[in-house]
Design a protein around this motif. Structure first.
Motif, PDB file in Angstrom:
ATOM      1  N   GLN A  78       1.235  -1.880  -0.010  1.00  0.00           N
ATOM      2  CA  GLN A  78      -0.361   0.038  -0.016  1.00  0.00           C
ATOM      3  C   GLN A  78       1.043   1.389   0.058  1.00  0.00           C
ATOM      4  N   ALA A  79       2.343   1.076   1.055  1.00  0.00           N
ATOM      5  CA  ALA A  79       2.983   2.304   0.789  1.00  0.00           C
ATOM      6  C   ALA A  79       3.407   2.995  -0.742  1.00  0.00           C
ATOM      7  N   VAL A  80       3.726   1.592  -1.492  1.00  0.00           N
ATOM      8  CA  VAL A  80       4.109   1.761  -2.722  1.00  0.00           C
ATOM      9  C   VAL A  80       3.447   1.861  -3.598  1.00  0.00           C
ATOM     10  N   LEU A  81       1.705   2.019  -3.851  1.00  0.00           N
ATOM     11  CA  LEU A  81       1.014   2.147  -4.641  1.00  0.00           C
ATOM     12  C   LEU A  81       0.497   3.494  -4.150  1.00  0.00           C
ATOM     13  N   LEU A  82       0.703   4.064  -2.623  1.00  0.00           N
ATOM     14  CA  LEU A  82       0.573   5.270  -3.007  1.00  0.00           C
ATOM     15  C   LEU A  82       1.907   6.219  -3.471  1.00  0.00           C
ATOM     16  N   HIS A  83       3.101   5.651  -3.014  1.00  0.00           N
ATOM     17  CA  HIS A  83       3.967   6.264  -3.642  1.00  0.00           C
ATOM     18  C   HIS A  83       3.099   6.569  -5.304  1.00  0.00           C
ATOM     19  N   ARG A  84       3.096   5.196  -5.875  1.00  0.00           N
ATOM     20  CA  ARG A  84       2.903   5.447  -7.295  1.00  0.00           C
ATOM     21  C   ARG A  84       2.344   6.527  -7.965  1.00  0.00           C
ATOM     22  N   SER A  85       1.226   6.380  -7.176  1.00  0.00           N
ATOM     23  CA  SER A  85      -0.382   7.727  -7.655  1.00  0.00           C
ATOM     24  C   SER A  85       0.637   9.018  -7.725  1.00  0.00           C
ATOM     25  N   GLU A 122      -2.556  10.733   0.147  1.00  0.00           N
ATOM     26  CA  GLU A 122      -4.264   9.910   1.447  1.00  0.00           C
ATOM     27  C   GLU A 122      -5.048   9.021   0.473  1.00  0.00           C
ATOM     28  N   HIS A 123      -4.551   8.366   0.736  1.00  0.00           N
ATOM     29  CA  HIS A 123      -5.459   7.281   0.283  1.00  0.00           C
ATOM     30  C   HIS A 123      -6.488   6.418   0.861  1.00  0.00           C
ATOM     31  N   HIS A 124      -8.132   5.933   0.752  1.00  0.00           N
ATOM     32  CA  HIS A 124      -8.508   5.696   1.302  1.00  0.00           C
ATOM     33  C   HIS A 124      -8.661   4.050  -0.264  1.00  0.00           C
ATOM     34  N   ILE A 176     -10.792  -9.782   0.269  1.00  0.00           N
ATOM     35  CA  ILE A 176     -11.013  -7.988   0.285  1.00  0.00           C
ATOM     36  C   ILE A 176     -10.084  -6.755   2.390  1.00  0.00           C
ATOM     37  N   PHE A 177      -9.446  -6.357   1.558  1.00  0.00           N
ATOM     38  CA  PHE A 177      -9.046  -5.595   2.592  1.00  0.00           C
ATOM     39  C   PHE A 177      -9.515  -4.308   2.663  1.00  0.00           C
ATOM     40  N   ALA A 178      -9.754  -3.281   3.596  1.00  0.00           N
ATOM     41  CA  ALA A 178      -9.956  -2.474   3.247  1.00  0.00           C
ATOM     42  C   ALA A 178      -8.427  -1.751   4.400  1.00  0.00           C
ATOM     43  N   THR A 179      -7.761  -0.766   3.332  1.00  0.00           N
ATOM     44  CA  THR A 179      -6.829  -0.412   3.281  1.00  0.00           C
ATOM     45  C   THR A 179      -6.813   1.418   3.159  1.00  0.00           C
ATOM     46  N   THR A 180      -6.081   1.716   3.875  1.00  0.00           N
ATOM     47  CA  THR A 180      -5.575   3.108   4.270  1.00  0.00           C
ATOM     48  C   THR A 180      -3.865   3.893   4.566  1.00  0.00           C
ATOM     49  N   ALA A 181      -3.391   4.589   3.594  1.00  0.00           N
ATOM     50  CA  ALA A 181      -2.170   4.714   3.323  1.00  0.00           C
ATOM     51  C   ALA A 181      -1.942   6.230   3.478  1.00  0.00           C
ATOM     52  N   ILE A 182      -1.243   6.786   3.739  1.00  0.00           N
ATOM     53  CA  ILE A 182      -1.052   8.746   4.302  1.00  0.00           C
ATOM     54  C   ILE A 182      -0.056   8.327   3.852  1.00  0.00           C
ATOM     55  N   ARG A 183       0.530  10.072   3.809  1.00  0.00           N
ATOM     56  CA  ARG A 183       2.469  10.449   3.360  1.00  0.00           C
ATOM     57  C   ARG A 183       2.093  10.631   5.137  1.00  0.00           C
ATOM     58  N   ARG A 184       3.202  11.009   5.786  1.00  0.00           N
ATOM     59  CA  ARG A 184       4.130  11.289   7.309  1.00  0.00           C
ATOM     60  C   ARG A 184       5.520  11.695   6.625  1.00  0.00           C
ATOM     61  N   ARG A 185       5.656  12.409   7.754  1.00  0.00           N
ATOM     62  CA  ARG A 185       7.029  13.048   7.661  1.00  0.00           C
ATOM     63  C   ARG A 185       8.009  12.377   7.779  1.00  0.00           C
ATOM     64  N   VAL A 222       5.208   6.302   4.929  1.00  0.00           N
ATOM     65  CA  VAL A 222       4.311   6.325   5.033  1.00  0.00           C
ATOM     66  C   VAL A 222       3.400   5.716   6.246  1.00  0.00           C
ATOM     67  N   GLU A 223       2.389   6.318   6.574  1.00  0.00           N
ATOM     68  CA  GLU A 223       1.221   5.365   7.447  1.00  0.00           C
ATOM     69  C   GLU A 223       0.702   3.903   7.533  1.00  0.00           C
ATOM     70  N   VAL A 224       0.637   3.413   7.629  1.00  0.00           N
ATOM     71  CA  VAL A 224      -0.076   2.191   6.728  1.00  0.00           C
ATOM     72  C   VAL A 224      -1.255   1.874   7.631  1.00  0.00           C
ATOM     73  N   TRP A 225      -2.389   1.158   7.269  1.00  0.00           N
ATOM     74  CA  TRP A 225      -3.360   0.407   8.383  1.00  0.00           C
ATOM     75  C   TRP A 225      -3.934  -0.382   7.098  1.00  0.00           C
ATOM     76  N   PHE A 226      -5.052  -1.239   7.893  1.00  0.00           N
ATOM     77  CA  PHE A 226      -5.306  -2.732   6.781  1.00  0.00           C
ATOM     78  C   PHE A 226      -6.369  -3.109   8.089  1.00  0.00           C
TER      79      PHE A 226
END
Length: 285
Positions: free
Chosen positions: A81-88, A92-94, A103-112, A115-119
């Motif tokens: 998920q971190a790589v997918l956010l980077h490529r996009s 932030e992506h939900h 199917i897993f619900a995911t959240t990815a957010i750029r931090r300092r 990339v913080e990811v939750w699933f």
């Protein structure tokens, strides 16, 4: 000929350091499974995630170790998920991710610091440990019954593993399993591996080590699914399902994974998170 785009990222870092090196490959579906196995061996990482982006709204991810394919990999989900956010290019992506038909619900957010990811892990099934043949796994871990702090439990978010509480942090760090014997015992009983842990006095944090020689990973630097299992176990036994787990210290790769478990009508479910250091830019493999 250059292969598909690939990166090695550090999943589930702790305070901006360490983490589990995880290879992530953008898989255009032209690779054969033999080629995926070869790629996984070549990366030198414990796990490799292959992302099929042909269905961008719900990409499919498969996970390989040096010896075979896994049905699921928690820190592989976080890395992917971190790589997918980077490529996009987004901040932030939900979204959703398909892994072995789940199917897993995911959240990815750029931090300092990455990339913080939750699933959402889904339902975690819990059962008492009942090895009718005695203490084979405990002995293979290099432990004695006196080293065990509470009941050993079986936890499964899809693949069962043992949750083994040890009496203190020193016991945890001094463990020297017999990996050949442990692999035999885990295969015989159908377990992915053993997640050994020592809770802090407040039970809000824990140190842990994950041993899974049966799937070709003697010791995992970060095992996110097992942290979700531990959160589910703690909710079931103590009523509090919030935990932060530190792993990787024996490998000098400090990692941190957080999990939160809740009761639902379907059973106990867990949500798991970690931070990914993307490292150098993604390059062709």
């Amino acid at each position: 000929m250059a292969g598909p785009p690939m990166a090695v990222v550090n999943a589930c870092t702790r305070d901006g350091q360490g983490g589990s090196p995880t290879a992530v490959v953008i898989d255009d579906a032209t690779l054969t499974d033999d080629e995926r196995h070869a790629t996984a061996r070549r990366t030198g990482t414990s796990h490799t995630a292959f992302i099929d982006t042909s269905t961008p709204d719900t990409p499919t991810v498969r996970y390989f170790t040096s010896v075979g394919e896994l049905t699921n990999c928690g820190h592989g989900i976080i890395a992917a998920q971190a790589v997918l956010l980077h490529r996009s290019g987004a901040t932030e992506h939900h979204g959703r991710l398909n892994s072995a038909g789940r199917i897993f619900a995911t959240t990815a957010i750029r931090r300092r610091n990455g990339v913080e990811v939750w699933f959402d892990q889904g339902v975690v099934a819990l059962a008492d440990y009942a090895d009718a043949t005695g203490d084979g796994i405990i002995a293979a871990l290099g432990l004695h019954r006196a080293d065990i702090a509470a009941d050993v439990r079986v936890a499964s978010p899809g693949t069962p593993r043992l949750l083994v509480p040890v009496r203190d942090h020193r016991t945890l760090l001094s463990m020297r399993p017999d990996f050949d014997r442990l692999a035999i015992e885990c295969r015989r009983l159908g377990y992915l591996g053993c997640f050994t842990y020592a809770l802090s006095p407040t039970a809000r944090t824990a140190a842990a080590r994950m041993f899974a020689p049966a799937i070709g990973v003697n010791e995992d630097i970060a095992n996110a699914n097992s942290v979700g299992c531990l959160a589910a176990h703690l909710l079931d036994t103590s009523g509090t399902g919030e935990i932060e787990v530190h792993q990787g210290d024996t490998a000098r790769r400090p990692s941190s994974i957080s999990a939160s478990a809740t009761h639902t009508g379907a059973g106990i479910v867990a949500r798991i998170g970690g931070v990914v250091d993307l490292g150098p830019p993604i390059v062709p493999g």
